[in-house]
Motif scaffolding. Structure first.
Motif, mmCIF file in Angstrom:
data_model
loop_
_atom_site.group_PDB
_atom_site.id
_atom_site.type_symbol
_atom_site.label_atom_id
_atom_site.label_comp_id
_atom_site.label_asym_id
_atom_site.label_seq_id
_atom_site.Cartn_x
_atom_site.Cartn_y
_atom_site.Cartn_z
ATOM 1 N N LYS A 149 -29.816 28.358 39.395
ATOM 2 C CA LYS A 149 -31.132 28.454 38.754
ATOM 3 C C LYS A 149 -31.983 29.514 39.413
ATOM 4 O O LYS A 149 -32.601 30.359 38.736
ATOM 5 C CB LYS A 149 -31.835 27.088 38.800
ATOM 6 C CG LYS A 149 -33.193 27.044 38.111
ATOM 7 C CD LYS A 149 -34.372 27.376 39.010
ATOM 8 C CE LYS A 149 -34.582 26.311 40.056
ATOM 9 N NZ LYS A 149 -35.833 26.553 40.824
ATOM 10 N N ASN A 150 -32.027 29.513 40.726
ATOM 11 C CA ASN A 150 -32.865 30.489 41.417
ATOM 12 C C ASN A 150 -32.324 31.908 41.292
ATOM 13 O O ASN A 150 -33.089 32.872 41.172
ATOM 14 C CB ASN A 150 -33.017 30.092 42.891
ATOM 15 C CG ASN A 150 -34.021 28.972 43.079
ATOM 16 O OD1 ASN A 150 -35.151 29.056 42.619
ATOM 17 N ND2 ASN A 150 -33.607 27.899 43.724
ATOM 18 N N ALA A 151 -31.001 32.048 41.308
ATOM 19 C CA ALA A 151 -30.426 33.371 41.092
ATOM 20 C C ALA A 151 -30.770 33.887 39.703
ATOM 21 O O ALA A 151 -31.137 35.059 39.523
ATOM 22 C CB ALA A 151 -28.912 33.328 41.283
ATOM 23 N N LEU A 152 -30.687 33.010 38.700
ATOM 24 C CA LEU A 152 -31.011 33.419 37.329
ATOM 25 C C LEU A 152 -32.496 33.718 37.158
ATOM 26 O O LEU A 152 -32.878 34.537 36.320
ATOM 27 C CB LEU A 152 -30.586 32.332 36.345
ATOM 28 C CG LEU A 152 -29.108 32.342 35.952
ATOM 29 C CD1 LEU A 152 -28.787 31.152 35.065
ATOM 30 C CD2 LEU A 152 -28.745 33.634 35.234
ATOM 31 N N LYS A 153 -33.330 33.046 37.944
ATOM 32 C CA LYS A 153 -34.753 33.352 37.873
ATOM 33 C C LYS A 153 -34.996 34.792 38.298
ATOM 34 O O LYS A 153 -35.799 35.515 37.690
ATOM 35 C CB LYS A 153 -35.548 32.394 38.771
ATOM 36 C CG LYS A 153 -37.057 32.555 38.637
ATOM 37 C CD LYS A 153 -37.788 31.484 39.437
ATOM 38 C CE LYS A 153 -39.294 31.594 39.266
ATOM 39 N NZ LYS A 153 -40.004 30.547 40.030
ATOM 40 N N GLY A 154 -34.305 35.226 39.356
ATOM 41 C CA GLY A 154 -34.409 36.620 39.780
ATOM 42 C C GLY A 154 -33.878 37.564 38.722
ATOM 43 O O GLY A 154 -34.476 38.611 38.443
ATOM 44 N N VAL A 155 -32.749 37.209 38.087
ATOM 45 C CA VAL A 155 -32.216 38.026 36.993
ATOM 46 C C VAL A 155 -33.222 38.092 35.851
ATOM 47 O O VAL A 155 -33.378 39.125 35.199
ATOM 48 C CB VAL A 155 -30.871 37.442 36.500
ATOM 49 C CG1 VAL A 155 -30.378 38.182 35.257
ATOM 50 C CG2 VAL A 155 -29.824 37.518 37.597
ATOM 51 N N GLY A 156 -33.921 36.977 35.627
ATOM 52 C CA GLY A 156 -34.939 36.945 34.572
ATOM 53 C C GLY A 156 -36.052 37.947 34.803
ATOM 54 O O GLY A 156 -36.596 38.521 33.838
ATOM 55 N N PHE A 157 -36.415 38.184 36.073
ATOM 56 C CA PHE A 157 -37.431 39.203 36.366
ATOM 57 C C PHE A 157 -36.974 40.569 35.850
ATOM 58 O O PHE A 157 -37.732 41.293 35.210
ATOM 59 C CB PHE A 157 -37.674 39.290 37.880
ATOM 60 C CG PHE A 157 -38.341 38.076 38.473
ATOM 61 C CD1 PHE A 157 -39.039 37.178 37.689
ATOM 62 C CD2 PHE A 157 -38.266 37.832 39.839
ATOM 63 C CE1 PHE A 157 -39.652 36.064 38.240
ATOM 64 C CE2 PHE A 157 -38.882 36.732 40.408
ATOM 65 C CZ PHE A 157 -39.570 35.842 39.595
ATOM 66 N N PHE A 158 -35.720 40.897 36.140
ATOM 67 C CA PHE A 158 -35.181 42.166 35.659
ATOM 68 C C PHE A 158 -35.090 42.183 34.133
ATOM 69 O O PHE A 158 -35.388 43.189 33.484
ATOM 70 C CB PHE A 158 -33.785 42.413 36.252
ATOM 71 C CG PHE A 158 -33.795 42.749 37.710
ATOM 72 C CD1 PHE A 158 -34.454 43.874 38.190
ATOM 73 C CD2 PHE A 158 -33.144 41.941 38.626
ATOM 74 C CE1 PHE A 158 -34.467 44.187 39.544
ATOM 75 C CE2 PHE A 158 -33.143 42.240 39.978
ATOM 76 C CZ PHE A 158 -33.811 43.368 40.441
ATOM 77 N N LEU A 159 -34.671 41.057 33.536
ATOM 78 C CA LEU A 159 -34.534 40.975 32.083
ATOM 79 C C LEU A 159 -35.867 41.200 31.399
ATOM 80 O O LEU A 159 -35.940 41.906 30.381
ATOM 81 C CB LEU A 159 -33.964 39.605 31.699
ATOM 82 C CG LEU A 159 -33.823 39.336 30.200
ATOM 83 C CD1 LEU A 159 -32.801 40.273 29.573
ATOM 84 C CD2 LEU A 159 -33.432 37.868 29.947
ATOM 85 N N GLY A 160 -36.935 40.615 31.952
ATOM 86 C CA GLY A 160 -38.253 40.790 31.347
ATOM 87 C C GLY A 160 -38.668 42.246 31.313
ATOM 88 O O GLY A 160 -39.150 42.745 30.280
ATOM 89 N N GLY A 161 -38.478 42.946 32.433
ATOM 90 C CA GLY A 161 -38.826 44.363 32.465
ATOM 91 C C GLY A 161 -37.972 45.180 31.512
ATOM 92 O O GLY A 161 -38.470 46.082 30.822
ATOM 93 N N ALA A 162 -36.667 44.860 31.431
ATOM 94 C CA ALA A 162 -35.770 45.598 30.540
ATOM 95 C C ALA A 162 -36.130 45.374 29.080
ATOM 96 O O ALA A 162 -36.136 46.319 28.263
ATOM 97 C CB ALA A 162 -34.327 45.171 30.797
ATOM 98 N N LEU A 163 -36.438 44.125 28.720
ATOM 99 C CA LEU A 163 -36.811 43.825 27.333
ATOM 100 C C LEU A 163 -38.118 44.511 26.947
ATOM 101 O O LEU A 163 -38.260 45.033 25.830
ATOM 102 C CB LEU A 163 -36.939 42.313 27.135
ATOM 103 C CG LEU A 163 -35.630 41.509 27.121
ATOM 104 C CD1 LEU A 163 -35.930 40.017 27.080
ATOM 105 C CD2 LEU A 163 -34.777 41.904 25.923
ATOM 106 N N LEU A 164 -39.084 44.501 27.869
ATOM 107 C CA LEU A 164 -40.364 45.134 27.576
ATOM 108 C C LEU A 164 -40.186 46.627 27.346
ATOM 109 O O LEU A 164 -40.795 47.212 26.440
ATOM 110 C CB LEU A 164 -41.339 44.890 28.727
ATOM 111 C CG LEU A 164 -42.784 45.378 28.527
ATOM 112 C CD1 LEU A 164 -43.439 44.670 27.351
ATOM 113 C CD2 LEU A 164 -43.599 45.152 29.796
#
Length: 410
Positions: A149-164
């Protein structure tokens, strides 16, 4: 392939997949909101306020959510959390002129409630899928869920920037809402309908734990997470940007990489601690790992007063702190599931994560205030003190299995 797995393993995979999907979108949403509203001209204070209710509602949600899960079942609380996140995402799809601070704060409050309902449900469910005598397996399952979960939360930070960057704010939010809606439909169809429901309907006054072990562990968790956030949430990123001259992407990338590494260490914590066959970690392990962790922020605070490059102190210190903190967190996450009563498990787990949320809130408030008044060094000293308190509290935790299961609510 899934059909050949045992029913409990299939349920574990469903719960984990549900939790992963939610966590990924939760991390992405946080980065989307920060970047998008910064672009719209919101000040840093206004952006910070957008997440205020997200944290505050975590305290209330964990307390009430545990009681609700025991009454209606964890499958329902998990699905309610997903549904609320879909609504929160949908609230951000209104025209840009409607995206005022109060409106976005309300959406983030809803998202915070959704996140803690989902987390409480996932963590509580594992207790019911592993036999009480298989504590080693329970530790590994909890560590795998928490660490991933915590590893994916960090991946989510990158995903948010990439999607934006690639498709824009509205399209990114809409895509995440659709994805979560599909996960919700799958959960409604496949999760056990009676998962976690207590045999007798617990009364609302029972939300406050009566177990000494759970009360002590909850207190230790409060101080532990307060100690992390007192310097990590506000003081560290501001110091990196203002004092060391790092730009936004360096700060964000560094923090995201730390969260991913932290999650990976959590996943392997059962192997790091080195359990003996037939022995599960207890109070002595919790004390020892907390005592070791307390040394790190104190050493960092001392080194920041010496002629040593602050950047080196923070990078090396944060790496060591992350490893030790991840082991402490994984150990605590296992202990709460182990200590919790099997009937109405979510009552105990919800109470514990209420303390966790309260610690995060305390740490966040202290981080901004102490850093402004006395600087990063003072934040690190307070962190060391709070961890020492957590270690001291941990000395009262039970060690032997019979102490945990003989009288869960003594």
């Amino acid at each position: 392939m899934l059909a050949r797995l045992s029913p409990d393993v299939r349920q574990y995979l469903l719960i984990t997949g549900n939790y992963w999907a939610f966590t990924l979108t939760d991390g992405a949403l946080r980065m989307l909101v920060v970047l998008h509203f910064h672009e719209l001209g919101y000040s840093s204070l206004q952006v910070a306020l957008l997440f205020l209710f997200y944290e505050i509602f975590g305290v209330v949600t964990n307390l009430i959510g545990g009681w609700l899960g025991a009454r209606i079942g964890l499958n329902r609380t998990m699905n309610i959390g997903l549904a609320m996140q879909v609504v929160a995402l949908s609230m951000l799809l209104v025209p840009a002129a409607w995206l005022t601070v109060p409106w976005v704060m309300a959406a983030q409050a809803l998202s915070g409630i959704a996140k803690d309902l989902n987390k409480m449900s996932a963590k509580s469910s594992i207790k019911l899928l592993v036999p009480a005598e298989r504590q080693g397996a329970l530790f590994r399952w909890v560590a795998a869920l928490t660490g991933s979960k915590n590893a994916l939360k960090g991946v989510g930070f990158f995903l948010g920037g990439a999607l934006l960057t690639s498709i824009g704010f509205r399209a990114a939010v809409a895509a995440m809402a659709v994805a979560l809606a599909l996960i919700l439909l799958m959960g409604m169809a496949l999760l056990k309908r009676d998962l976690g429901r207590a045999k007798s309907k617990p009364k609302f006054r029972e939300i406050l734990s009566k177990s000494r072990a759970i009360n002590l562990l909850s207190a230790a968790r409060l101080f532990l997470f307060g100690a992390r956030d007192v310097w990590f949430v506000v003081a560290l990123p501001v110091f990196l940007a203002q004092s060391l001259g790092w730009d936004f992407w360096q700060v964000g990338g560094f923090m995201a990489a730390w969260v991913i590494g932290y999650g990976i260490v959590q996943s392997v914590a059962p192997f790091v601690i080195g359990r003996r066959p037939g022995h599960a970690p207890g109070g002595r392990s919790a004390f020892g790992w907390a005592a070791a962790l307390a040394v790190i922020p104190a050493a960092m605070a001392l080194l920041l007063t010496r002629p040593v490059a602050p950047q080196n102190v923070l990078i090396v210190g944060l790496a060591i702190f992350g490893v030790l903190f991840a082991i402490n967190s994984a150990l605590h996450s296992y202990l709460i599931v182990s200590y919790a009563a099997e009937d109405g498990v979510s009552l105990d787990v919800g109470f514990y994560y209420m303390a966790n949320a309260l610690g995060r809130l305390l740490g966040t408030v202290l981080s901004g205030w102490v850093f402004q008044v006395a600087g990063l060094g003072a934040c690190l000293w307070i962190s060391a003190i709070l961890i020492a308190i957590a270690a001291s509290v941990s000395t009262g935790l039970p060690e032997r299995l019979e102490e945990r299961f003989g009288s869960p609510h003594a």
